[in-house]
Design a protein around this motif. Structure first.
Motif, PDB file in Angstrom:
ATOM      1  N   LYS A  57     -14.063   2.558  13.153  1.00 27.97           N
ATOM      2  CA  LYS A  57     -12.989   2.962  14.068  1.00 27.97           C
ATOM      3  C   LYS A  57     -11.849   3.617  13.297  1.00 27.97           C
ATOM      4  O   LYS A  57     -11.361   4.687  13.683  1.00 27.97           O
ATOM      5  CB  LYS A  57     -12.500   1.735  14.845  1.00 27.97           C
ATOM      6  CG  LYS A  57     -11.414   2.031  15.853  1.00 27.97           C
ATOM      7  CD  LYS A  57     -11.418   1.016  16.984  1.00 27.97           C
ATOM      8  CE  LYS A  57     -10.791  -0.314  16.591  1.00 27.97           C
ATOM      9  NZ  LYS A  57      -9.326  -0.238  16.440  1.00 27.97           N
ATOM     10  N   SER A  58     -11.424   2.993  12.217  1.00 25.42           N
ATOM     11  CA  SER A  58     -10.295   3.557  11.442  1.00 25.42           C
ATOM     12  C   SER A  58     -10.627   4.951  10.925  1.00 25.42           C
ATOM     13  O   SER A  58      -9.801   5.865  10.980  1.00 25.42           O
ATOM     14  CB  SER A  58      -9.987   2.658  10.244  1.00 25.42           C
ATOM     15  OG  SER A  58      -9.491   1.430  10.671  1.00 25.42           O
ATOM     16  N   ARG A  62      -9.043   8.817  12.015  1.00 28.60           N
ATOM     17  CA  ARG A  62      -8.477   9.703  10.988  1.00 28.60           C
ATOM     18  C   ARG A  62      -9.232  11.018  10.922  1.00 28.60           C
ATOM     19  O   ARG A  62      -8.638  12.081  10.703  1.00 28.60           O
ATOM     20  CB  ARG A  62      -8.466   8.985   9.634  1.00 28.60           C
ATOM     21  CG  ARG A  62      -7.371   7.884   9.574  1.00 28.60           C
ATOM     22  CD  ARG A  62      -7.693   6.850   8.514  1.00 28.60           C
ATOM     23  NE  ARG A  62      -6.630   5.879   8.299  1.00 28.60           N
ATOM     24  CZ  ARG A  62      -6.400   4.787   9.071  1.00 28.60           C
ATOM     25  NH1 ARG A  62      -7.148   4.552  10.129  1.00 28.60           N
ATOM     26  NH2 ARG A  62      -5.420   3.948   8.773  1.00 28.60           N
ATOM     27  N   THR A 131      -3.762   1.960  16.652  1.00 30.28           N
ATOM     28  CA  THR A 131      -3.956   2.928  15.564  1.00 30.28           C
ATOM     29  C   THR A 131      -3.636   4.337  16.041  1.00 30.28           C
ATOM     30  O   THR A 131      -2.908   5.081  15.359  1.00 30.28           O
ATOM     31  CB  THR A 131      -5.409   2.871  15.038  1.00 30.28           C
ATOM     32  OG1 THR A 131      -5.749   1.511  14.788  1.00 30.28           O
ATOM     33  CG2 THR A 131      -5.568   3.669  13.774  1.00 30.28           C
ATOM     34  N   ARG A 134       0.346   4.587  16.540  1.00 28.24           N
ATOM     35  CA  ARG A 134       1.236   4.569  15.371  1.00 28.24           C
ATOM     36  C   ARG A 134       0.977   5.779  14.469  1.00 28.24           C
ATOM     37  O   ARG A 134       1.918   6.397  13.956  1.00 28.24           O
ATOM     38  CB  ARG A 134       1.079   3.254  14.616  1.00 28.24           C
ATOM     39  CG  ARG A 134       1.539   2.054  15.471  1.00 28.24           C
ATOM     40  CD  ARG A 134       1.701   0.803  14.638  1.00 28.24           C
ATOM     41  NE  ARG A 134       2.197  -0.320  15.422  1.00 28.24           N
ATOM     42  CZ  ARG A 134       1.500  -1.427  15.689  1.00 28.24           C
ATOM     43  NH1 ARG A 134       0.271  -1.563  15.229  1.00 28.24           N
ATOM     44  NH2 ARG A 134       2.040  -2.405  16.394  1.00 28.24           N
ATOM     45  N   ARG A 162       8.259  -1.100  13.732  1.00 29.95           N
ATOM     46  CA  ARG A 162       7.771  -0.960  12.356  1.00 29.95           C
ATOM     47  C   ARG A 162       7.470   0.493  11.989  1.00 29.95           C
ATOM     48  O   ARG A 162       7.478   0.846  10.815  1.00 29.95           O
ATOM     49  CB  ARG A 162       6.542  -1.848  12.138  1.00 29.95           C
ATOM     50  CG  ARG A 162       5.439  -1.617  13.156  1.00 29.95           C
ATOM     51  CD  ARG A 162       4.235  -2.520  12.943  1.00 29.95           C
ATOM     52  NE  ARG A 162       4.530  -3.934  13.058  1.00 29.95           N
ATOM     53  CZ  ARG A 162       3.722  -4.897  12.623  1.00 29.95           C
ATOM     54  NH1 ARG A 162       2.576  -4.594  12.051  1.00 29.95           N
ATOM     55  NH2 ARG A 162       4.046  -6.158  12.761  1.00 29.95           N
ATOM     56  N   SER A 203       0.727  -3.183   6.315  1.00 28.29           N
ATOM     57  CA  SER A 203       0.133  -2.485   7.461  1.00 28.29           C
ATOM     58  C   SER A 203      -0.314  -1.080   7.077  1.00 28.29           C
ATOM     59  O   SER A 203       0.506  -0.230   6.721  1.00 28.29           O
ATOM     60  CB  SER A 203       1.140  -2.417   8.614  1.00 28.29           C
ATOM     61  OG  SER A 203       0.688  -1.497   9.588  1.00 28.29           O
ATOM     62  N   ALA A 204      -1.624  -0.858   7.186  1.00 28.89           N
ATOM     63  CA  ALA A 204      -2.158   0.488   6.919  1.00 28.89           C
ATOM     64  C   ALA A 204      -1.695   1.468   7.987  1.00 28.89           C
ATOM     65  O   ALA A 204      -1.598   2.670   7.740  1.00 28.89           O
ATOM     66  CB  ALA A 204      -3.681   0.437   6.895  1.00 28.89           C
ATOM     67  N   GLN A 205      -1.394   0.952   9.172  1.00 32.98           N
ATOM     68  CA  GLN A 205      -0.933   1.848  10.237  1.00 32.98           C
ATOM     69  C   GLN A 205       0.456   2.378   9.923  1.00 32.98           C
ATOM     70  O   GLN A 205       0.735   3.566  10.112  1.00 32.98           O
ATOM     71  CB  GLN A 205      -0.943   1.114  11.579  1.00 32.98           C
ATOM     72  CG  GLN A 205      -2.350   0.746  12.018  1.00 32.98           C
ATOM     73  CD  GLN A 205      -2.384   0.099  13.385  1.00 32.98           C
ATOM     74  OE1 GLN A 205      -1.353  -0.192  13.973  1.00 32.98           O
ATOM     75  NE2 GLN A 205      -3.585  -0.145  13.879  1.00 32.98           N
ATOM     76  N   ARG A 230      -5.995  -1.119   3.847  1.00 32.20           N
ATOM     77  CA  ARG A 230      -7.104  -0.152   3.881  1.00 32.20           C
ATOM     78  C   ARG A 230      -6.604   1.237   3.497  1.00 32.20           C
ATOM     79  O   ARG A 230      -5.514   1.658   3.913  1.00 32.20           O
ATOM     80  CB  ARG A 230      -7.794  -0.162   5.248  1.00 32.20           C
ATOM     81  CG  ARG A 230      -6.959   0.304   6.395  1.00 32.20           C
ATOM     82  CD  ARG A 230      -7.658   0.041   7.720  1.00 32.20           C
ATOM     83  NE  ARG A 230      -7.702  -1.383   8.001  1.00 32.20           N
ATOM     84  CZ  ARG A 230      -8.431  -1.945   8.961  1.00 32.20           C
ATOM     85  NH1 ARG A 230      -9.184  -1.201   9.747  1.00 32.20           N
ATOM     86  NH2 ARG A 230      -8.414  -3.243   9.154  1.00 32.20           N
ATOM     87  N   ASP A 355      -8.933  -7.815  10.725  1.00 27.84           N
ATOM     88  CA  ASP A 355      -9.523  -7.799  12.073  1.00 27.84           C
ATOM     89  C   ASP A 355     -10.682  -8.785  12.220  1.00 27.84           C
ATOM     90  O   ASP A 355     -11.253  -8.920  13.308  1.00 27.84           O
ATOM     91  CB  ASP A 355     -10.016  -6.388  12.416  1.00 27.84           C
ATOM     92  CG  ASP A 355      -8.852  -5.414  12.571  1.00 27.84           C
ATOM     93  OD1 ASP A 355      -7.746  -5.858  12.924  1.00 27.84           O
ATOM     94  OD2 ASP A 355      -9.049  -4.209  12.333  1.00 27.84           O
TER      95      ASP A 355
END
Ligand code: S3P
Length: 474
Positions: A57-58, A62, A131, A134, A162, A203-205, A230, A355
């Motif tokens: 998903k991530s 991207r 995701t 943000r 954030r 937070s990677a986001q 991540r 997650d």
């Protein structure tokens, strides 16, 4: 309507949803209640054979965003076609990218170029996806456009301050709902101001939002990351030709992105999602006589925490055919049933499995002895409050769970099945990972686990029910 397949297991179709694939009956009924679909999960027998989980998903989010920012045509293979990623695709189209799905399942993207995003002519509906929201806020922040972001009830409760904080420092302005939540309107700044931003939460986001804003900002934008998260943004942006440096200063990672970038198109192959594989890793570990191979699982070290913790607990998981796919380490995972023992989970590993805690809690509920987790405050601001949601759901299914401010303590059954929910539905709370974790709990329960709404599964893992059926019938 029931047809006998597999080892005498019965499967029925979900009533009223003609297009849906067959759902395992699992000693219960599938009931549609408006948009909510309840389902009872009960033992299906050993999970065997091999399955292929959908794209990460991530990485899928991207790939659409960066291809949409490149100048020219990119092709994406293995894209996750879940609701969250489709929300990103719709938003990138609204920003001017051309995105089409080909017949062979690959996606072709003609980008608009960094600096050339169009202003969307209506609000962007982000659905359930934090995701998408943000990261896209980061993109808009350094363009001279205004965009409004909306989302479902879960997303509308999640903290956006954030990202609002660093993006405001870069010059963007916001009108958010009380408490810094969606719906919100963002006015981008052009030119934006480069900043040095030290992440206050792992937070990677947030990291990615600032780096994406930095793409169209003159000069160098830096993110200091005290705890690694991540790194798909860093890996993939480099692949698309951005000038990005990763260094270490005083033990902290520093990522520098050079602004006014021009991204070149590329072909991306998305590896399988370790966060989706997690449900099958735990299910095959817990269900006696299972021997399941999960093909093509991404094993980026910033994502592989669950594998490490399950092995510490005694899981039997073999990495077969390790290789690289799309710049990410990948292997097939052969998972055989094993009896687990409780552990203290080191909080430092949390970002690498953030997650996966809901399904780890299920594993802990069947282990012998006690599992303690700490340092998990972030779980309270995911798609649901995952500490409260899992404590309530597992308790309802007969597990012994103590909830603390920053984690759960779980006293396992030593391998005995959970009692089940006794017709008391557990709530998935618009959270796909709660629904799938409790599905796994149902497989190792006596009376079955009834989940009030399994429709959120479609946000990240639309093939989950079909793969469960496949693995149980193999
Ligand atoms: C994600 C980062 C994580 C994770 C989410 C996806 C990403 O969130 O929970 O599902 O793709 O960057 P945080 O970075 O906020 O922890």
């Amino acid at each position: 309507m029931g047809a006998k397949i597999g080892r005498g297991k019965r499967f029925i179709k979900s009533p009223g949803r003609g297009a849906r694939r067959a759902l395992p009956e699992a000693r219960g009924a599938v009931k549609d209640r408006g948009l909510m679909t309840s389902h009872t999960f009960a033992p299906l027998g050993p999970l065997t054979g091999s399955i292929r989980v959908p794209g990460d998903k991530s990485i899928s989010h991207r790939s659409l965003m960066f291809a949409g920012l490149a100048v020219g045509r990119s092709r994406i293979t293995g894209l996750l076609e879940g609701e969250d990623v489709l929300a990103t695709a719709a938003a990138m189209r609204a920003f001017g990218a051309q995105i089409a799905r080909e017949e062979d399942g690959s996606w072709v993207v003609d980008g608009v170029g960094v600096g050339s995003l169009l202003e969307p002519n209506q609000a962007l509906d982000m659905g359930n996806s934090g995701t998408s929201t943000r990261l896209l806020m980061g993109l808009v922040a350094s363009h001279a456009i205004t965009a409004t972001f909306t989302g479902d009830a879960s997303l509308s409760g999640r903290p956006m301050k954030r990202v609002i904080d660093p993006l405001s420092q870069m010059g963007a302005s916001f009108e958010a709902s009380a408490g810094g939540t969606l719906p919100l309107m963002l006015r981008g700044a052009s030119p934006a101001v480069p900043i040095i931003y030290r992440l206050p939460v792992a937070s990677a986001q947030v990291k990615s939002a600032v780096l994406l804003a930095g793409l169209n900002t003159p000069g160098i934008t830096r993110v200091i990351e005290p705890v690694p998260t991540r790194d798909h943004t860093e890996r993939m942006l480099t692949g698309f030709g951005a000038k990005l440096e990763v260094g270490v200063e005083n033990g902290e990672t520093v990522i520098a992105i050079h602004g006014e970038a021009e991204l070149a198109p590329m072909d991306v192959t998305v590896p399988g999602d370790p966060s989706s594989a997690a449900f099958f890793m735990v299910a095959a570990t817990l269900v006696p006589r299972s021997d399941l191979t999960i093909m093509n699982v991404g094993l980026n070290p910033t994502r592989a925490g669950l594998l490490h913790v399950l092995r510490q607990m005694g899981a039997d998981i073999e990495e077969v055919n390790p290789r690289e796919v799309g710049g990410e380490p990948v292997a097939d995972l052969r998972v055989r049933h094993a009896q687990l023992s409780g552990v203290e989970v080191d909080p430092d590993i949390a970002p690498a499995m953030i997650d996966e805690f809901p399904v780890l809690f299920v594993a802990a509920a069947l282990a012998s002895g006690t599992t303690r987790t700490t340092g998990l405050e972030e779980l309270r601001v995911k798609e649901s409050d995952r500490l409260a949601a899992m404590a309530a759901a597992l308790t309802a299914a007969g597990a012994r769970v103590e909830e603390h401010a920053d984690g759960l303590t779980i006293h396992g059954t030593g391998g005995e099945p959970l009692r089940g929910t006794d017709n008391a539905r557990v709530k998935s709370l618009l959270d796909h990972r709660i629904a799938m974790s409790m599905a796994v709990a149902g497989l190792v329960s006596e009376g079955g686990v009834e989940v009030d709404d399994i429709s959120p599964i479609n946000t990240s893992f639309p093939t989950f029910m079909g793969l469960l059926e496949e693995a149980a019938a193999a």
